[in-house]
Design a protein around this motif. Sequence first.
Motif, PDB file in Angstrom:
ATOM      1  N   VAL A  53      40.889   0.937 -12.291  1.00  0.00           N
ATOM      2  CA  VAL A  53      40.169   0.379 -10.982  1.00  0.00           C
ATOM      3  C   VAL A  53      41.229  -0.828 -10.422  1.00  0.00           C
ATOM      4  O   VAL A  53      41.510  -1.826 -11.083  1.00  0.00           O
TER       5      VAL A  53
ATOM      6  N   PRO B 100      33.699   1.258  -2.463  1.00  0.00           N
ATOM      7  CA  PRO B 100      33.162   1.124  -3.708  1.00  0.00           C
ATOM      8  C   PRO B 100      32.110   2.126  -4.093  1.00  0.00           C
ATOM      9  O   PRO B 100      32.022   2.380  -5.303  1.00  0.00           O
TER      10      PRO B 100
ATOM     11  N   ASP C 298      39.205   4.472  -7.814  1.00  0.00           N
ATOM     12  CA  ASP C 298      39.283   4.025  -6.441  1.00  0.00           C
ATOM     13  C   ASP C 298      40.284   5.034  -5.535  1.00  0.00           C
ATOM     14  O   ASP C 298      40.632   4.491  -4.470  1.00  0.00           O
TER      15      ASP C 298
ATOM     16  N   ALA D 105      34.018   5.379  -5.147  1.00  0.00           N
ATOM     17  CA  ALA D 105      34.566   4.819  -6.343  1.00  0.00           C
ATOM     18  C   ALA D 105      33.836   4.877  -7.690  1.00  0.00           C
ATOM     19  O   ALA D 105      34.134   5.530  -8.705  1.00  0.00           O
TER      20      ALA D 105
ATOM     21  N   MET E 177      33.639  -3.927  -6.418  1.00  0.00           N
ATOM     22  CA  MET E 177      33.964  -2.564  -6.917  1.00  0.00           C
ATOM     23  C   MET E 177      34.001  -2.289  -8.547  1.00  0.00           C
ATOM     24  O   MET E 177      33.252  -1.369  -8.840  1.00  0.00           O
TER      25      MET E 177
END
Length: 251
Positions: A222, A188, A167, A191, A232
């Motif tokens: 994350v 998201p 991220d 990522a 995410m």
Amino acid sequence: MPLDLNSDLGEGFGPWTMGDDAAMLDIVTSANIACGFHAGDPSIMRRTCALAVEKGVRIGAHVGYRDLAGFGRREIAVAPDELRDEVLHQIGGLDAFAKSAGDRVRYVKPHGALYHSAARERQLADAVLAAILEYDPRLGLLGPAGTQLEWAAQEAGIRFVSEGFADRAYTPTGTLAARGMAGAVLQPNEAAAQAVSIAISGTVRTVDGSGEVAVRAASICVHGDSPAAVDMARLIRSTLDKVGVSVQPFG
């Protein structure tokens, strides 16, 4: 190759909470639990360790500078011997709660400013490794590849686990882009795509769009402190599953 998925957890303090640790522990395979210096307190440490053990997630000591007010993101001038003692104190404190819950601390990951300063400065990396060696040489060290942390771990005979970030954007030199930089914190979908790129090709697109940079990682982080962190993490995990990357704890 299997890939670990980790998150920084237990980062509340007293009545103040950050993130949804219980939900994240249903997704990740390793939990970097704050040890009271940058965040966390004894009750939060106990609760987070118990949840991690209940859900079969590996416990890591997320050690940092003594900086509750700055969330451990400010560099602090600490003598190497003092840093060694502070890291040793944090590992031991968390391990007490991990053992009470039926497991133990398996690895150490520096937090925030300590993560970056120990990656650059060998004397700080050596201080972190000295604490690990004194406490339990079986512990691993989770950190950025190709840095003083990796080289110090190799010299000390401590297992090093390289880490990438899903991220956070990277600069052309392979370091994390500063949080204040435009595009430094990924959305998201971005990522999830970056996690796949790290897992499959070992590269990521740079924050300035100038090209790609190598990111060697056996574990992907994350962060757990953003509003969309849980969604995410779920997207990253499901995307890795779809492309055939096995997500499991390192070691």
